[in-house]
Design a protein around this motif. Structure first.
Motif, PDB file in Angstrom:
ATOM      1  N   CYS A  10       0.837  -1.198   0.000  1.00 21.92           N
ATOM      2  CA  CYS A  10       0.000   0.000   0.000  1.00 21.92           C
ATOM      3  C   CYS A  10       0.878   1.257   0.000  1.00 21.92           C
ATOM      4  O   CYS A  10       1.841   1.341   0.758  1.00 21.92           O
ATOM      5  CB  CYS A  10      -0.904  -0.001   1.232  1.00 21.92           C
ATOM      6  N   CYS A  56      -0.023   3.320   3.766  1.00 28.94           N
ATOM      7  CA  CYS A  56       0.396   2.813   5.083  1.00 28.94           C
ATOM      8  C   CYS A  56       1.563   1.815   4.985  1.00 28.94           C
ATOM      9  O   CYS A  56       2.092   1.378   5.997  1.00 28.94           O
ATOM     10  CB  CYS A  56      -0.787   2.167   5.798  1.00 28.94           C
ATOM     11  N   CYS A 102      -4.277  -0.423   0.130  1.00 29.26           N
ATOM     12  CA  CYS A 102      -5.014  -1.492   0.784  1.00 29.26           C
ATOM     13  C   CYS A 102      -6.466  -1.040   0.963  1.00 29.26           C
ATOM     14  O   CYS A 102      -6.782   0.136   0.786  1.00 29.26           O
ATOM     15  CB  CYS A 102      -4.378  -1.831   2.136  1.00 29.26           C
ATOM     16  N   CYS A 158      -7.068   2.028   3.440  1.00 27.53           N
ATOM     17  CA  CYS A 158      -6.662   3.335   2.925  1.00 27.53           C
ATOM     18  C   CYS A 158      -7.560   3.771   1.771  1.00 27.53           C
ATOM     19  O   CYS A 158      -7.893   4.946   1.637  1.00 27.53           O
ATOM     20  CB  CYS A 158      -5.206   3.304   2.479  1.00 27.53           C
TER      21      CYS A 158
HETATM   22 ZN   LIG Z   1      -2.959   1.124   3.403  1.00 24.25          ZN
END
Ligand SMILES: [Zn+2]
Length: 119
Positions: free
Chosen positions: A84, A87, A105, A108
């Motif tokens: 991702c 994050c 992801c 997010c």
């Molecule tokens: Zn993420």
């Protein structure tokens, strides 16, 4: 991500690229056909331009997806694919199977979508 998984997703992405390119080509052909129709009155013209506007926006969407896929393929090459961008956690196989060119992801992605809705 394992080598075999990377290969798996790279195949999916490459197949998708071919498919999109084909779609864009065939809608470009339709567009030429529409343009070569003899337009008899204003009513016909309105109909034809509404159709071609839809085609143009579909083509635009597909070109955007092509860019995203190209980007995903470059991430496979430099080894950052599947992570991702927000994050830095792993995106997860299930999500990548649904959307192989995902940048974020699921958590997010939802945050970003909420922010976009707020404007
Ligand atoms: Zn993420």
């Amino acid at each position: 991500m394992r080598e075999s998984d990377l290969k798996y997703f790279s195949e999916i992405l490459k197949t998708r690229v071919l498919q999109i390119k084909k779609n864009i080509e065939s809608s470009a052909k339709d567009y030429d056909e529409i343009n070569s129709y003899e337009i008899r009155d204003e009513g016909d013209y309105a109909l034809v331009s509404a159709d071609s506007l839809i085609d143009v926006s579909i083509t635009k969407q597909q070109k955007k997806e092509l860019e995203e896929i190209d980007y995903a393929l470059s991430k496979i090459k430099d080894g950052t694919y599947g992570t991702c961008e927000m994050c830095e956690e792993l995106i997860g196989m299930q999500r990548l199977k649904v959307k192989p060119h995902a940048k974020y992801c699921i958590v997010c992605r939802e945050i970003i979508e909420k922010q976009q809705k707020k404007g």
